[in-house]
Motif scaffolding. Structure first.
Motif, mmCIF file in Angstrom:
data_model
loop_
_atom_site.group_PDB
_atom_site.id
_atom_site.type_symbol
_atom_site.label_atom_id
_atom_site.label_comp_id
_atom_site.label_asym_id
_atom_site.label_seq_id
_atom_site.Cartn_x
_atom_site.Cartn_y
_atom_site.Cartn_z
ATOM 1 N N ALA A 185 0.815 -1.217 0.000
ATOM 2 C CA ALA A 185 0.000 0.000 0.000
ATOM 3 C C ALA A 185 0.849 1.268 0.000
ATOM 4 N N GLY A 186 2.179 1.109 0.117
ATOM 5 C CA GLY A 186 3.053 2.277 0.159
ATOM 6 C C GLY A 186 3.104 2.933 1.529
ATOM 7 N N VAL A 187 2.751 2.173 2.555
ATOM 8 C CA VAL A 187 2.738 2.679 3.928
ATOM 9 C C VAL A 187 3.982 2.176 4.640
ATOM 10 N N PHE A 188 4.709 3.083 5.273
ATOM 11 C CA PHE A 188 5.936 2.719 5.975
ATOM 12 C C PHE A 188 5.635 2.400 7.432
ATOM 13 N N ILE A 189 6.005 1.194 7.848
ATOM 14 C CA ILE A 189 5.984 0.807 9.257
ATOM 15 C C ILE A 189 7.422 0.439 9.606
ATOM 16 N N PRO A 190 8.023 1.167 10.547
ATOM 17 C CA PRO A 190 9.420 0.875 10.884
ATOM 18 C C PRO A 190 9.559 -0.521 11.484
ATOM 19 N N THR A 191 10.700 -1.137 11.260
ATOM 20 C CA THR A 191 10.984 -2.454 11.824
ATOM 21 C C THR A 191 12.382 -2.452 12.415
ATOM 22 N N GLY A 192 12.603 -3.391 13.272
ATOM 23 C CA GLY A 192 13.927 -3.572 13.862
ATOM 24 C C GLY A 192 14.299 -5.036 13.784
ATOM 25 N N CYS A 193 13.838 -5.783 14.776
ATOM 26 C CA CYS A 193 14.232 -7.187 14.900
ATOM 27 C C CYS A 193 13.415 -8.141 14.023
ATOM 28 N N LEU A 194 12.245 -7.731 13.587
ATOM 29 C CA LEU A 194 11.299 -8.560 12.826
ATOM 30 C C LEU A 194 10.832 -9.796 13.594
ATOM 31 N N MET A 195 10.909 -9.723 14.935
ATOM 32 C CA MET A 195 10.425 -10.803 15.789
ATOM 33 C C MET A 195 9.459 -10.301 16.856
ATOM 34 N N GLY A 196 9.136 -9.007 16.848
ATOM 35 C CA GLY A 196 8.204 -8.445 17.816
ATOM 36 C C GLY A 196 8.815 -8.019 19.130
ATOM 37 N N SER A 197 10.106 -8.260 19.327
ATOM 38 C CA SER A 197 10.750 -7.967 20.605
ATOM 39 C C SER A 197 11.142 -6.508 20.784
ATOM 40 N N CYS A 198 11.522 -5.849 19.700
ATOM 41 C CA CYS A 198 12.042 -4.479 19.827
ATOM 42 C C CYS A 198 10.928 -3.425 19.838
ATOM 43 N N HIS A 199 9.724 -3.801 19.429
ATOM 44 C CA HIS A 199 8.547 -2.928 19.442
ATOM 45 C C HIS A 199 8.598 -1.797 18.426
ATOM 46 N N ALA A 200 9.526 -1.826 17.493
ATOM 47 C CA ALA A 200 9.624 -0.773 16.475
ATOM 48 C C ALA A 200 8.373 -0.731 15.602
ATOM 49 N N LEU A 260 -4.788 -0.978 16.735
ATOM 50 C CA LEU A 260 -5.993 -1.231 15.968
ATOM 51 C C LEU A 260 -7.113 -0.319 16.462
ATOM 52 N N ASP A 261 -8.169 -0.204 15.682
ATOM 53 C CA ASP A 261 -9.270 0.689 16.012
ATOM 54 C C ASP A 261 -9.919 0.360 17.349
ATOM 55 N N ASP A 262 -9.859 -0.901 17.757
ATOM 56 C CA ASP A 262 -10.481 -1.292 19.023
ATOM 57 C C ASP A 262 -9.555 -1.064 20.217
ATOM 58 N N GLY A 263 -8.379 -0.459 19.967
ATOM 59 C CA GLY A 263 -7.432 -0.151 21.036
ATOM 60 C C GLY A 263 -6.368 -1.215 21.257
ATOM 61 N N GLU A 264 -6.490 -2.345 20.579
ATOM 62 C CA GLU A 264 -5.491 -3.411 20.729
ATOM 63 C C GLU A 264 -4.159 -2.959 20.138
ATOM 64 N N ILE A 265 -3.086 -3.159 20.888
ATOM 65 C CA ILE A 265 -1.736 -2.828 20.444
ATOM 66 C C ILE A 265 -1.105 -4.113 19.913
ATOM 67 N N ILE A 266 -0.588 -4.047 18.689
ATOM 68 C CA ILE A 266 0.014 -5.232 18.077
ATOM 69 C C ILE A 266 1.387 -4.894 17.509
ATOM 70 N N ARG A 267 2.162 -5.916 17.217
ATOM 71 C CA ARG A 267 3.438 -5.783 16.508
ATOM 72 C C ARG A 267 3.170 -6.193 15.065
ATOM 73 N N ALA A 268 3.323 -5.267 14.151
ATOM 74 C CA ALA A 268 3.000 -5.524 12.746
ATOM 75 C C ALA A 268 3.886 -6.602 12.138
ATOM 76 N N CYS A 269 5.105 -6.747 12.638
ATOM 77 C CA CYS A 269 6.029 -7.717 12.030
ATOM 78 C C CYS A 269 5.652 -9.167 12.308
ATOM 79 N N ILE A 270 4.823 -9.405 13.320
ATOM 80 C CA ILE A 270 4.446 -10.779 13.656
ATOM 81 C C ILE A 270 2.934 -10.991 13.588
ATOM 82 N N THR A 271 2.235 -10.085 12.900
ATOM 83 C CA THR A 271 0.780 -10.147 12.840
ATOM 84 C C THR A 271 0.310 -10.362 11.409
ATOM 85 N N ALA A 272 -0.648 -11.250 11.266
ATOM 86 C CA ALA A 272 -1.263 -11.511 9.967
ATOM 87 C C ALA A 272 -2.676 -10.935 9.956
ATOM 88 N N VAL A 273 -3.208 -10.724 8.772
ATOM 89 C CA VAL A 273 -4.578 -10.241 8.620
ATOM 90 C C VAL A 273 -5.507 -11.304 9.218
#
Length: 79
Positions: free
Chosen positions: A29-44, A49-62
């Motif tokens: 989509a051309g949207v930049f999400i910063p990454t670091g470790c790509l394992m969810g540990s660094c929190h970059a 989400l709209d419901d307030g849930e905080i997720i790590r994009a690098c370890i999350t699937a649709v």
């Protein structure tokens, strides 16, 4: 099964398949999400989400069972 993904604050919308990696969807989509470790540990890649849930994009699937997923991007100057 297709899910509409909406990235805020830029209001970019793209369709994605259930199980597709959220980082891949953002890149397509051309949207930049910063990454670091790509394992969810660094929190970059932390997003909210709209419901307030905080997720790590690098370890999350649709997820299954949703028609739309709204992703709020954070702006962290350290990443």
């Amino acid at each position: 099964m297709s899910v509409r993904i909406r990235f805020l604050p830029d209001d970019v919308t793209v369709d994605a398949e259930v199980g597709e990696a959220l980082l891949d969807v953002a890149e397509r989509a051309g949207v930049f999400i910063p990454t670091g470790c790509l394992m969810g540990s660094c929190h970059a890649c932390t997003v909210e989400l709209d419901d307030g849930e905080i997720i790590r994009a690098c370890i999350t699937a649709v997820p299954i069972g949703r028609d739309e997923l709204v992703v709020h991007l954070f702006s962290d100057p350290s990443w």
